[in-house]
Scaffold this active site. Structure first.
Site, PDB file in Angstrom:
ATOM      1  N   GLU A  25     -13.861  28.454  61.770  1.00  0.00           N
ATOM      2  CA  GLU A  25     -13.148  27.170  61.647  1.00  0.00           C
ATOM      3  C   GLU A  25     -13.260  26.331  62.922  1.00  0.00           C
ATOM      4  OE1 GLU A  25      -8.976  26.739  62.296  1.00  0.00           O
ATOM      5  OE2 GLU A  25      -8.625  28.894  62.178  1.00  0.00           O
ATOM      6  N   LYS A  87      -6.845  16.648  62.330  1.00  0.00           N
ATOM      7  CA  LYS A  87      -6.708  18.019  61.799  1.00  0.00           C
ATOM      8  C   LYS A  87      -6.769  17.899  60.277  1.00  0.00           C
ATOM      9  CE  LYS A  87      -3.115  21.531  61.359  1.00  0.00           C
ATOM     10  NZ  LYS A  87      -1.687  21.772  61.641  1.00  0.00           N
ATOM     11  N   VAL A 107      -7.918  26.664  58.344  1.00  0.00           N
ATOM     12  CA  VAL A 107      -8.294  27.795  57.479  1.00  0.00           C
ATOM     13  C   VAL A 107      -8.534  27.268  56.065  1.00  0.00           C
ATOM     14  CG1 VAL A 107      -7.415  29.906  56.399  1.00  0.00           C
ATOM     15  CG2 VAL A 107      -7.161  29.562  58.877  1.00  0.00           C
ATOM     16  N   ASP A 139       8.392  23.747  54.926  1.00  0.00           N
ATOM     17  CA  ASP A 139       7.138  23.765  55.682  1.00  0.00           C
ATOM     18  C   ASP A 139       6.387  25.071  55.419  1.00  0.00           C
ATOM     19  OD1 ASP A 139       5.034  23.530  57.378  1.00  0.00           O
ATOM     20  OD2 ASP A 139       6.228  23.056  59.162  1.00  0.00           O
ATOM     21  N   ALA A 142      -0.663  24.984  53.893  1.00  0.00           N
ATOM     22  CA  ALA A 142      -1.621  24.900  52.777  1.00  0.00           C
ATOM     23  C   ALA A 142      -2.579  26.098  52.786  1.00  0.00           C
ATOM     24  CB  ALA A 142      -2.404  23.594  52.858  1.00  0.00           C
ATOM     25  N   ASP A 143      -2.665  26.800  53.917  1.00  0.00           N
ATOM     26  CA  ASP A 143      -3.548  27.978  53.990  1.00  0.00           C
ATOM     27  C   ASP A 143      -3.185  28.999  52.910  1.00  0.00           C
ATOM     28  OD1 ASP A 143      -4.588  26.759  56.240  1.00  0.00           O
ATOM     29  OD2 ASP A 143      -3.834  28.256  57.669  1.00  0.00           O
ATOM     30  N   LYS A 160       1.230  34.514  63.450  1.00  0.00           N
ATOM     31  CA  LYS A 160       2.105  34.497  64.628  1.00  0.00           C
ATOM     32  C   LYS A 160       3.559  34.507  64.203  1.00  0.00           C
ATOM     33  CE  LYS A 160      -0.741  32.226  67.990  1.00  0.00           C
ATOM     34  NZ  LYS A 160      -1.759  31.318  67.482  1.00  0.00           N
TER      35      LYS A 160
END
Ligand code: PSU
Ligand code: MN
Length: 304
Positions: A25, A87, A107, A139, A142-143, A160
């Site tokens: 990526e 982004k 991603v 929140d 979308a990954d 993380k």
């Protein structure tokens, strides 16, 4: 092939001949690390993939073109331009292409473009997930949706703990995404090997990973697979140090009212600053480790 996609000649030849290719990526370059370490890391990752027998394909959007495979100059351009580059998530692809703009692929968009190009395996650092407090903010990266719908194997070092890892696993379960631990039964938490959460399956070799992905492909399952590969012990961070930095970064993020797509880049940068660059060094090492496993898996997969 769609008319917005440019596959670099070396990558195109490898795909056509059924040779192993690993996607990478570009948001990790532009938004995930500072310059010049980002460029150095991206080039090293490509080298590690080659040393392990596969062809690297760093993915990005340049001048409205979807690129599978960047030149060293293009990687340098992304690294230098950093967060000034858009982004790009799924919602951005059509607009950026129509307007002829640049985009750093997350991603999500790396999976989409890899799939368009016919690349099956993708290595990165960490994925997005369900944020802490998402029961109020909604929140959710979308990954996770993309992993539920696009058939690409993503090799990462877990997620993380800026995220709610428990909710992230629940979401992946709902979307039908297998979460696989590489040499571990515990979900790694990026900087640390432990998280307190279990994975769905433990595998111990690239052969097992390739076989599982082959079964998914043969059945025509539409979703991806998430491989979580723990950071090597010697590069892992002390839990109390990283947790303190994450808690502070999240508090600052809230206080500043940061939201939407800015949240993750803010938290990543702040955690890196608060740990005085130690977390950056760990981050770089775990990406190398993931590149190696992804390349080895791509090599086995190409022979199945
Ligand atoms: N997590 C990391 N490093 C990263 C990212 C996430 O540890 O570089 C980047 C990836 O590109 C990922 C994106 O796809 O952030 C997720 O952003 P969001 O949470 O806004 O979906
Ligand atoms: Mn988000």
């Amino acid at each position: 092939m769609n008319k917005y996609l440019d596959i670099n000649p070396e990558v195109a030849a490898a795909i056509a001949e059924g040779k192993p290719v690993v996607a990478l990526e570009s948001t990790i370059i532009s938004h995930g690390m500072p310059y010049p370490q980002n460029v150095e890391t991206a080039l090293n990752v490509e080298r590690i993939i080659r040393e392990n027998g596969a062809v690297p394909a760093t993915i990005a959007i340049i001048g409205g073109r979807l690129k599978a495979g960047l030149t060293a100059e293009e990687i340098e351009y992304f690294g230098k331009k950093g967060t000034a580059i858009h982004k790009a998530s799924r919602r951005d692809l059509a607009m950026l292409c129509a307007r002829g703009e640049d985009g750093a692929t997350t991603v999500t968009t790396t999976m989409i473009i890899a799939h368009m190009a016919g690349i099956k395996i993708f290595a990165t650092g960490g994925i997005g997930g369900v944020h802490r407090g998402a029961e109020v903010t909604m929140d959710i990266s979308a990954d996770l949706e993309e992993l539920g719908q696009t058939p690409v194997m993503v090799v990462c070092a877990g997620a993380k703990s800026i995220l709610d890892l428990g909710l992230t696993l629940e979401y992946l379960e709902t979307k039908g995404v297998p979460v696989i631990g590489y040499g571990t039964e515990e979900l790694p938490a990026f900087y640390t090997r432990q998280s307190g959460f279990g994975v769905d399956y433990r595998v111990d070799s690239p052969e097992e990973l390739a076989a599982a992905f082959k079964a998914s492909q043969d059945m025509g399952l539409k979703g991806g697979m998430l491989v979580t590969n723990p950071i090597p012990e010697k590069y892992a961070m002390p839990l109390d140090v990283i947790n303190a930095a994450i808690d502070q970064a999240i508090a600052e993020c809230k206080a500043k009212g940061i939201h939407g797509k800015e949240t993750t880049p803010f938290l990543l940068a702040r955690v890196s600053e608060l740990t005085g660059g130690d977390s950056l060094a760990s981050n770089i090492r775990l990406v190398y480790n993931n590149a190696r496993i992804a390349a080895q898996t791509a090599v086995v997969y190409s022979k199945l």
